[in-house]
Enzyme design. Structure first.
Site, PDB file in Angstrom:
ATOM      1  N   GLY A  98       0.818  -1.214   0.000  1.00 18.83           N
ATOM      2  CA  GLY A  98       0.000   0.000   0.000  1.00 18.83           C
ATOM      3  C   GLY A  98       0.848   1.260   0.000  1.00 18.83           C
ATOM      4  N   ARG A 155       1.241  -5.640  -5.045  1.00 18.82           N
ATOM      5  CA  ARG A 155       1.221  -6.576  -3.930  1.00 18.82           C
ATOM      6  C   ARG A 155       1.671  -7.985  -4.319  1.00 18.82           C
ATOM      7  NH1 ARG A 155      -0.598  -4.487   0.761  1.00 18.82           N
ATOM      8  NH2 ARG A 155      -2.083  -2.755   0.716  1.00 18.82           N
ATOM      9  N   ASP A 167       5.720  -5.305   6.757  1.00 18.56           N
ATOM     10  CA  ASP A 167       6.314  -6.484   7.389  1.00 18.56           C
ATOM     11  C   ASP A 167       6.389  -7.674   6.438  1.00 18.56           C
ATOM     12  OD1 ASP A 167       3.541  -6.496   7.540  1.00 18.56           O
ATOM     13  OD2 ASP A 167       3.446  -7.554   9.437  1.00 18.56           O
ATOM     14  N   ASP A 168       5.321  -7.928   5.675  1.00 20.49           N
ATOM     15  CA  ASP A 168       5.351  -9.073   4.766  1.00 20.49           C
ATOM     16  C   ASP A 168       6.393  -8.875   3.656  1.00 20.49           C
ATOM     17  OD1 ASP A 168       3.409 -10.653   6.006  1.00 20.49           O
ATOM     18  OD2 ASP A 168       1.762  -9.633   4.986  1.00 20.49           O
ATOM     19  N   LYS A 205       8.085   0.627   5.577  1.00 20.11           N
ATOM     20  CA  LYS A 205       6.965   1.448   5.096  1.00 20.11           C
ATOM     21  C   LYS A 205       5.646   0.871   5.560  1.00 20.11           C
ATOM     22  CE  LYS A 205       4.401  -0.048   2.551  1.00 20.11           C
ATOM     23  NZ  LYS A 205       3.505  -0.805   1.702  1.00 20.11           N
ATOM     24  N   THR A 206       4.735   1.611   5.995  1.00 21.59           N
ATOM     25  CA  THR A 206       3.312   1.310   6.113  1.00 21.59           C
ATOM     26  C   THR A 206       2.638   2.367   6.989  1.00 21.59           C
ATOM     27  OG1 THR A 206       1.540  -0.184   6.784  1.00 21.59           O
ATOM     28  CG2 THR A 206       3.579  -0.463   7.981  1.00 21.59           C
ATOM     29  N   ILE A 207       1.538   2.886   6.482  1.00 21.69           N
ATOM     30  CA  ILE A 207       0.802   3.867   7.290  1.00 21.69           C
ATOM     31  C   ILE A 207       0.272   3.217   8.557  1.00 21.69           C
ATOM     32  CG2 ILE A 207       0.098   5.338   5.354  1.00 21.69           C
ATOM     33  CD1 ILE A 207      -2.760   3.982   5.780  1.00 21.69           C
ATOM     34  N   ASP A 208       0.150   1.872   8.539  1.00 21.86           N
ATOM     35  CA  ASP A 208      -0.450   1.166   9.681  1.00 21.86           C
ATOM     36  C   ASP A 208       0.382   1.298  10.960  1.00 21.86           C
ATOM     37  OD1 ASP A 208      -2.222   0.427   7.773  1.00 21.86           O
ATOM     38  OD2 ASP A 208      -1.931  -1.733   7.966  1.00 21.86           O
ATOM     39  N   TYR A 229     -25.854  14.193  15.027  1.00 20.19           N
ATOM     40  CA  TYR A 229     -25.377  12.904  14.495  1.00 20.19           C
ATOM     41  C   TYR A 229     -24.303  12.279  15.370  1.00 20.19           C
ATOM     42  CZ  TYR A 229     -27.431  14.082   9.939  1.00 20.19           C
ATOM     43  OH  TYR A 229     -28.282  14.404   8.925  1.00 20.19           O
ATOM     44  N   MET A 273      -8.165   3.215   8.654  1.00 19.40           N
ATOM     45  CA  MET A 273      -7.299   2.154   8.140  1.00 19.40           C
ATOM     46  C   MET A 273      -6.353   1.639   9.204  1.00 19.40           C
ATOM     47  SD  MET A 273      -5.899   2.401   4.312  1.00 19.40           S
ATOM     48  CE  MET A 273      -6.955   1.894   2.953  1.00 19.40           C
ATOM     49  N   GLY A 274      -5.776   0.525   8.893  1.00 24.39           N
ATOM     50  CA  GLY A 274      -4.882  -0.190   9.801  1.00 24.39           C
ATOM     51  C   GLY A 274      -5.358  -1.620   9.788  1.00 24.39           C
ATOM     52  N   ARG A 275      -4.780  -2.390   8.869  1.00 17.53           N
ATOM     53  CA  ARG A 275      -5.301  -3.726   8.591  1.00 17.53           C
ATOM     54  C   ARG A 275      -5.392  -4.598   9.848  1.00 17.53           C
ATOM     55  NH1 ARG A 275      -2.950  -6.255   3.670  1.00 17.53           N
ATOM     56  NH2 ARG A 275      -1.113  -5.189   4.448  1.00 17.53           N
ATOM     57  N   TYR A 313      -7.767   5.744   2.236  1.00 19.19           N
ATOM     58  CA  TYR A 313      -7.107   6.173   1.010  1.00 19.19           C
ATOM     59  C   TYR A 313      -6.873   7.687   0.991  1.00 19.19           C
ATOM     60  CZ  TYR A 313      -8.287   1.420  -0.113  1.00 19.19           C
ATOM     61  OH  TYR A 313      -8.366   0.055  -0.054  1.00 19.19           O
TER      62      TYR A 313
HETATM   63  P1  FBP Z   1       0.605  -1.920   3.657  1.00 22.46           P
HETATM   64  O1  FBP Z   1       0.628  -2.770   4.895  1.00 22.46           O
HETATM   65  O2  FBP Z   1       0.957  -2.646   2.424  1.00 22.46           O
HETATM   66  O3  FBP Z   1       1.419  -0.682   3.844  1.00 22.46           O
HETATM   67  O4  FBP Z   1      -0.879  -1.398   3.417  1.00 22.46           O
HETATM   68  C1  FBP Z   1      -1.622  -0.904   4.458  1.00 22.46           C
HETATM   69  C2  FBP Z   1      -3.025  -0.597   4.041  1.00 22.46           C
HETATM   70  O5  FBP Z   1      -3.169   0.777   3.748  1.00 22.46           O
HETATM   71  C3  FBP Z   1      -4.000  -1.035   5.119  1.00 22.46           C
HETATM   72  O6  FBP Z   1      -4.174  -0.027   6.060  1.00 22.46           O
HETATM   73  C4  FBP Z   1      -5.216  -1.403   4.318  1.00 22.46           C
HETATM   74  O7  FBP Z   1      -5.960  -2.394   4.959  1.00 22.46           O
HETATM   75  C5  FBP Z   1      -4.646  -1.934   3.053  1.00 22.46           C
HETATM   76  O8  FBP Z   1      -3.414  -1.318   2.877  1.00 22.46           O
HETATM   77  C6  FBP Z   1      -5.531  -1.679   1.855  1.00 22.46           C
HETATM   78  O9  FBP Z   1      -4.976  -2.290   0.751  1.00 22.46           O
HETATM   79  P2  FBP Z   1      -5.278  -1.947  -0.759  1.00 22.46           P
HETATM   80  O10 FBP Z   1      -4.475  -0.746  -1.089  1.00 22.46           O
HETATM   81  O11 FBP Z   1      -4.771  -3.125  -1.501  1.00 22.46           O
HETATM   82  O12 FBP Z   1      -6.729  -1.684  -0.881  1.00 22.46           O
END
Ligand code: FBP
Length: 551
Positions: free
Chosen positions: A78, A142, A172-173, A199-202, A240, A247-249, A424
């Protein structure tokens, strides 16, 4: 290319770097390392890259002549703000080592290496992308790099381009796979080094030596700006409840960081839900309880943050998802059978092929959510949580509970919802000063590791809550971060994911404050990222890192 006035000014920004990597540099090797767990297995699997020493760069007095380097770079997974600066850091780093050095970018992620799709990254191209967001300079993907046949294909192009090294910029992967590639090339004496960048925003690729993954700072600043704006709206209209999925898988670092920045009324932290073994019903009750109490004070509005990965941390859902992952693992006979079924028969078929307990949970889910759980896995075998509308699932369940309570006379307020998913929106933002500096330094440091002949290392830049000049640059053996985990039904060596630590300072601080934030509206409105202005506005990093570094 048409660019905005801000982009034009931002292009001139010169990232701040540790003083140890400017000018002449010497390498200091530290202690030999061990993997975080499962030492014997990891050592057996990585005989050539296991146990390597930690590396630190220091300013040197003498300048030594260093040969030109040819380097290939891959963006994997990502998007995350700052990727272009890692690449410009590598470019400037290798040119600084020797002006004859060359940088090649593989296109569209790891598949570019296997399919031999690349471009040479010249000064003109690099200059166009300095301090910009996105990964569009070479694209990302990916595709998993994990088969020897792929490594051999990659080696063909590496030989053609006379590459000394490959830099894999990933999470990590991807860094796990980079390490497998480094080991393979070392074993066959291929003469190609492999270096990783975190790298990862997570924010879940971090440990003692990797303080943070790049992109987390910028992405959480963007989401916090949006949350702040929504909080203002909620507090103005007062009608409301905004359920915001972030995000954050897996890990909830993004939700926690945004909560620390904006002080919303409710923030769920998946790791806590798992530790308390909370059921879906209990999570819903927790949220409803706050909503009811706020309504009693006349506040029929609020903001709730929900981490994207939550669903996988609720014990009954975790078991269900793990059974679904095994059942639908790519290429399995079950997966083929499932894909041949009519769509209308699929959910019933799934319920028949999983345990009785999980089937009960599966059947209790709204059809939309159940279907989302059966969608294609990502190439690493993970369910794609960004496609699951957890915020709506929770919103609907809270609504039903409140209706029941209303019938019993226990709730007399109003509950109107708005749903949002922020992910996104932040992944390609122009990097904050922190990410611009950190990423450039990571890239520059990677070039130093390559020049020293290192392989199987991740570029590491630490002490980043101090001014950039004092940051510590070096390398960490990737094997040091590994342990054995079950993937696709098999035990595999992987980089240990850093989840939110419930004993860590960021969570503890949040837990000590959330009660007040729930009931006394104490919203904070952080506003947009500032690129020009006073240091205290433009440079600070995340609350998470600040709290972690205070320990
Ligand atoms: P990475 O771990 O590859 O950096 O991606 C993180 C992420 O942004 C997650 O937060 C999200 O679940 C996932 O990518 C979404 O993936 P995609 O871009 O394939 O929709």
């Amino acid at each position: 290319m048409n660019i905005s006035a801000l982009q034009k000014e931002r292009a001139k920004y010169q990232p701040k770097v540790p003083k140890s990597i400017v000018g002449s540099v010497k390498m200091i090797e530290g202690e030999n390392t061990q993997s975080v767990a499962d030492q014997d297995e990891i050592q057996k699997l990585f005989p050539n890259t296991y146990g390597l020493p930690l590396i630190r760069f220091e300013a040197a007095e003498e300048t030594k002549e260093r040969p030109a380097l040819n380097v290939g770079v891959i963006l994997s997974g990502g998007q995350a703000p700052g990727g272009h600066n890692v690449i410009s850091g590598i470019f400037d780093g290798i040119k600084n080592i020797n002006p004859e050095s060359r940088l090649f970018g593989f296109l569209g992620g790891p598949s570019g290496l296997i399919e031999h799709k690349y471009i040479e990254l010249t000064k003109e191209i690099i200059d166009e992308y300095r301090n910009t967001g996105g990964f569009d300079i070479i694209g990302s993907g990916r595709t998993k790099l994990e088969e020897e046949s792929q490594f051999d294909k990659g080696l063909e192009i590496a030989k053609d381009l006379a590459l000394n090294a490959l830099v894999v910029i990933g999470g990590d992967d991807s860094n796990t796979n980079a390490c497998v590639l480094a080991e393979y090339y070392a074993k066959i004496d291929a003469g190609v080094q492999v270096i990783g960048c975190p790298k990862t925003i997570d924010g879940d690729l971090k440990n003692e030596m990797i303080e943070t993954s790049f992109g987390f700072d910028t992405a959480t600043k963007v989401y916090s700006e949006l949350i702040g704006n929504i909080q203002r709206d909620a507090n103005s209209a007062k009608k409301y409840w905004h359920f915001i999925k972030l995000m954050g898988r897996s890990a909830s670092h993004i939700a926690l960081e945004c909560a620390l920045k904006t002080q919303p009324n409710i923030t769920l932290i998946s790791e806590e839900v798992a530790a308390k073994k909370q059921t879906l019903a209990e999570v819903v009750e927790y949220m409803a309880d706050i909503i009811i109490k706020r309504a009693e004070d006349g506040n029929n509005f609020g903001v709730a943050l929900i981490p994207e990965g939550l669903i996988e941390f609720i014990p009954e859902m975790k078991t269900l998802i793990s059974e679904l992952n095994d059942l639908l693992s790519e290429g399995s006979d079950f997966e083929k059978e499932f894909k041949h079924l009519k769509k209308s028969h699929r959910l019933a078929w799934i319920a028949e092929h999983i345990s009785e307990e999980s089937a009960k949970v599966f059947k209790s889910l709204p059809t939309g959510i159940a279907t989302q759980l059966t969608l294609d896995r990502d190439p690493h075998g993970n369910v794609q949580v960004s496609l699951i509308e957890t915020e709506k699932l929770l919103g609907e369940m809270v609504k039903s509970l409140l209706e029941e309570l209303k019938d019993k006379g226990k709730f007399s307020g109003k509950f109107g919802t708005q749903y949002h998913f922020f992910g996104y929106e932040g992944r390609c933002a122009a990097p904050s000063n922190y990410d611009a500096d950190y990423c450039y330094s990571l890239g520059f440091t990677a070039s130093g590791l390559i020049s020293e002949g290192k392989t199987g290392y991740m570029s590491s830049v630490r002490n980043t809550t101090a001014p950039a000049a004092e940051w510590i640059a070096g390398g960490v053996p990737i094997t040091m971060m590994m342990n054995m985990e079950k993937r696709h039904g098999h035990m595999k060596p992987v980089i240990q994911k850093a989840l939110v630590e419930l004993e860590g300072a960021p969570f503890k601080y949040f837990a000590s404050k959330r009660g007040e934030w729930a009931f006394n509206t104490q919203f904070v409105y952080p506003g947009p990222i500032q690129y020009f202005g006073p240091t205290e506005v433009c440079d600070p990093t995340t609350e998470t890192l600040k709290l972690e570094q205070q320990k």
